[in-house]
Write a protein that holds these residues in place. Structure first.
Motif, PDB file in Angstrom:
ATOM      1  N   ASP A 150      -4.363 -69.863  -4.226  1.00 25.87           N
ATOM      2  CA  ASP A 150      -3.972 -70.331  -2.871  1.00 25.87           C
ATOM      3  C   ASP A 150      -5.089 -71.058  -1.877  1.00 25.87           C
ATOM      4  OD1 ASP A 150      -1.403 -69.817  -3.992  1.00 25.87           O
ATOM      5  OD2 ASP A 150      -1.495 -67.820  -3.115  1.00 25.87           O
ATOM      6  N   ASP A 151      -6.777 -69.678  -1.728  1.00 23.81           N
ATOM      7  CA  ASP A 151      -7.455 -70.242  -1.249  1.00 23.81           C
ATOM      8  C   ASP A 151      -7.971 -71.437  -1.001  1.00 23.81           C
ATOM      9  OD1 ASP A 151      -7.200 -67.215   0.110  1.00 23.81           O
ATOM     10  OD2 ASP A 151      -9.113 -66.838  -1.626  1.00 23.81           O
ATOM     11  N   TYR A 152      -7.879 -71.490  -2.365  1.00 22.09           N
ATOM     12  CA  TYR A 152      -8.616 -73.217  -3.616  1.00 22.09           C
ATOM     13  C   TYR A 152      -8.029 -74.260  -2.482  1.00 22.09           C
ATOM     14  CZ  TYR A 152      -9.741 -77.155  -5.848  1.00 22.09           C
ATOM     15  OH  TYR A 152     -10.423 -77.904  -6.496  1.00 22.09           O
ATOM     16  N   ASN A 153      -6.401 -73.990  -2.879  1.00 18.76           N
ATOM     17  CA  ASN A 153      -5.713 -74.397  -2.097  1.00 18.76           C
ATOM     18  C   ASN A 153      -5.818 -74.942  -0.400  1.00 18.76           C
ATOM     19  OD1 ASN A 153      -4.437 -75.459  -4.984  1.00 18.76           O
ATOM     20  ND2 ASN A 153      -3.121 -74.539  -4.937  1.00 18.76           N
ATOM     21  N   GLN A 154      -5.624 -73.579  -0.063  1.00 17.86           N
ATOM     22  CA  GLN A 154      -6.313 -73.951   0.905  1.00 17.86           C
ATOM     23  C   GLN A 154      -7.409 -74.589   1.474  1.00 17.86           C
ATOM     24  OE1 GLN A 154      -3.881 -72.722   3.593  1.00 17.86           O
ATOM     25  NE2 GLN A 154      -5.103 -73.754   4.925  1.00 17.86           N
ATOM     26  N   VAL A 155      -8.629 -74.262   1.354  1.00 16.69           N
ATOM     27  CA  VAL A 155      -9.919 -75.315   1.292  1.00 16.69           C
ATOM     28  C   VAL A 155      -9.315 -76.852   1.267  1.00 16.69           C
ATOM     29  CG1 VAL A 155     -11.595 -75.383   0.499  1.00 16.69           C
ATOM     30  CG2 VAL A 155     -10.603 -73.566   0.898  1.00 16.69           C
ATOM     31  N   LEU A 156      -8.973 -77.142  -0.280  1.00 18.31           N
ATOM     32  CA  LEU A 156      -8.456 -78.338   0.069  1.00 18.31           C
ATOM     33  C   LEU A 156      -7.789 -79.079   1.468  1.00 18.31           C
ATOM     34  CD1 LEU A 156      -7.118 -78.839  -3.691  1.00 18.31           C
ATOM     35  CD2 LEU A 156     -10.072 -78.804  -3.216  1.00 18.31           C
ATOM     36  N   LEU A 162     -11.017 -82.334   7.609  1.00 14.92           N
ATOM     37  CA  LEU A 162     -11.827 -82.589   7.982  1.00 14.92           C
ATOM     38  C   LEU A 162     -12.477 -84.037   7.334  1.00 14.92           C
ATOM     39  CD1 LEU A 162     -13.589 -78.700   7.173  1.00 14.92           C
ATOM     40  CD2 LEU A 162     -13.156 -80.177   9.070  1.00 14.92           C
ATOM     41  N   SER A 163     -12.076 -83.984   6.282  1.00 13.71           N
ATOM     42  CA  SER A 163     -12.388 -85.227   5.608  1.00 13.71           C
ATOM     43  C   SER A 163     -11.694 -86.555   6.550  1.00 13.71           C
ATOM     44  CB  SER A 163     -12.041 -85.467   4.062  1.00 13.71           C
ATOM     45  OG  SER A 163     -12.615 -86.836   3.890  1.00 13.71           O
ATOM     46  N   GLN A 164     -10.841 -85.674   7.329  1.00 11.54           N
ATOM     47  CA  GLN A 164      -9.971 -86.909   7.789  1.00 11.54           C
ATOM     48  C   GLN A 164     -10.862 -87.814   9.470  1.00 11.54           C
ATOM     49  OE1 GLN A 164      -5.869 -86.856   8.791  1.00 11.54           O
ATOM     50  NE2 GLN A 164      -5.184 -88.392  10.512  1.00 11.54           N
ATOM     51  N   GLU A 165     -11.104 -85.790   9.950  1.00 10.28           N
ATOM     52  CA  GLU A 165     -12.323 -86.282  11.232  1.00 10.28           C
ATOM     53  C   GLU A 165     -13.304 -86.353  10.773  1.00 10.28           C
ATOM     54  OE1 GLU A 165     -11.848 -81.717  12.151  1.00 10.28           O
ATOM     55  OE2 GLU A 165      -9.442 -81.928  12.828  1.00 10.28           O
ATOM     56  N   LEU A 169     -15.072 -89.799  12.907  1.00 12.12           N
ATOM     57  CA  LEU A 169     -16.330 -89.426  13.949  1.00 12.12           C
ATOM     58  C   LEU A 169     -17.196 -91.022  13.578  1.00 12.12           C
ATOM     59  CD1 LEU A 169     -16.880 -85.633  13.435  1.00 12.12           C
ATOM     60  CD2 LEU A 169     -16.804 -86.915  15.921  1.00 12.12           C
ATOM     61  N   MET A 170     -16.998 -90.841  11.894  1.00  9.86           N
ATOM     62  CA  MET A 170     -17.520 -92.178  11.420  1.00  9.86           C
ATOM     63  C   MET A 170     -17.398 -93.137  12.329  1.00  9.86           C
ATOM     64  SD  MET A 170     -20.142 -90.537   9.230  1.00  9.86           S
ATOM     65  CE  MET A 170     -20.780 -92.053   9.142  1.00  9.86           C
ATOM     66  N   GLU A 171     -16.394 -93.348  12.043  1.00  2.00           N
ATOM     67  CA  GLU A 171     -16.180 -94.450  12.944  1.00  2.00           C
ATOM     68  C   GLU A 171     -15.977 -94.976  14.642  1.00  2.00           C
ATOM     69  OE1 GLU A 171     -14.188 -97.182  12.124  1.00  2.00           O
ATOM     70  OE2 GLU A 171     -14.061 -96.612   9.606  1.00  2.00           O
ATOM     71  N   ASP A 172     -15.858 -93.698  15.074  1.00  4.13           N
ATOM     72  CA  ASP A 172     -16.810 -93.753  16.760  1.00  4.13           C
ATOM     73  C   ASP A 172     -18.105 -93.651  16.966  1.00  4.13           C
ATOM     74  OD1 ASP A 172     -14.012 -92.193  17.251  1.00  4.13           O
ATOM     75  OD2 ASP A 172     -14.456 -90.567  17.622  1.00  4.13           O
TER      76      ASP A 172
END
Length: 297
Positions: A150-156, A162-165, A169-172
């Motif tokens: 469950d923790d792993y899925n939450q981390v995913l 975070l990957s989307q953010e 940020l990379m676009e900015d």
């Protein structure tokens, strides 16, 4: 219903060397009433030591009794092939049922079968305790694993956010780099230009001469007339490379204006001017460009 009742009982299977001993064991088992008195079921008596046959018949038993004369080679082979983590293998010792004339004593056979089963049952019970302990540990490990999963899925999920953010940020950052490069390209020669400082004409006059500036238009006219290098005056401001340069020019202008004012009559006579020129009273009457409006363009 019979299968359900057998599932709650201890399943014992006995392996013997031939049919004669199998018949004796079958009779002895019936006489000692194992199922009623001990909740034990002897589900099979196997009259062979042929390994392939024994494996098929003995599969799934709780306790296996192997008939033999002690821990002989046959016993050891069958033990090694049939032992699992979920059963117990015991010895049904022929030596304990043979009397002096080498015949088999039926009563001794009953006793030996009962003792062998009881001894194996106790060992099997201990083995069950170990199995249950392992099962409890397995349950705890499974619970911990599920929690970790469950923790792993939450981390995913968090990592996906975070990957989307990070992508945003990379676009900015790309946009900022593009803007910076455009800015850098636009002002790449800024260090080669002479940058002028701007000062309030009234404040600088007051600071320099300790008097109010009464006629700023005359300073504008004189500066526009003589066009000194790197000096601009207009709109109530003076621009120069430094404050010292601006003060130096104001001192020159002030000296010139004092000289002109003090010698105005003599200058008119020497120049042959008969009539006083009409000096514009409004600064808008002067033909001047808006000096500072486009200075930074």
């Amino acid at each position: 219903m019979e299968n359900e009742s057998h599932e709650s009982k201890i399943d014992v299977r006995i392996i013997v060397s031939g049919l004669d001993i199998a018949q004796l064991v079958s009779k002895a088992v019936n006489n000692i009433h194992l199922e009623n008195d001990y909740n034990i079921v002897v589900s099979s008596i196997i009259p062979t030591v042929e390994l392939s046959i024994v494996k098929k018949v003995a599969s799934g038993a709780d306790i296996l009794l192997i008939g033999g004369y002690g821990n002989d080679e046959t016993y050891n082979i069958l033990f090694n092939e049939l032992k699992t983590d979920f059963n117990h293998i015991g010895l049904f010792d022929y030596n304990n049922i043979i009397v002096e004339d080498e015949s088999i004593d039926f009563k001794l056979a009953e006793k030996e079968i009962l003792n062998s089963i009881i001894k194996s049952t106790l060992s099997y019970s201990l083995n069950l305790i170990n199995v249950h302990t392992l099962e409890n540990k397995l349950m705890k490990l499974t619970h911990n694993y599920n929690n970790l999963l469950d923790d792993y899925n939450q981390v995913l999920k968090e990592n996906e956010v975070l990957s989307q953010e990070n992508n945003e940020l990379m676009e900015d950052i790309k946009e900022l780099k593009s803007d910076f490069n455009a800015f850098k390209l636009r002002y790449e020669d800024i260090y080669s230009k002479e940058i002028l400082e701007i000062f309030s004409l009234d404040d600088l006059w007051q600071e320099t001469f300790r008097q109010d500036l009464l006629d700023g238009d005359r300073i504008v006219i004189a500066t526009d007339k003589f066009k000194p290098d790197d000096i601009l005056v207009g709109q109530g401001f003076i621009a120069s490379q430094s404050k010292e340069k601006a003060i130096e020019w104001l001192k020159i202008i002030r000296t010139a204006l004092i000289f002109v004012d003090d010698n105005a009559g003599d200058l008119k006579k020497e120049s042959g001017i008969g009539e006083e020129e009409n000096i514009p009273e409004d600064k808008d009457d002067y033909d001047m460009s808006n000096t500072f409006e486009n200075f930074w363009d």
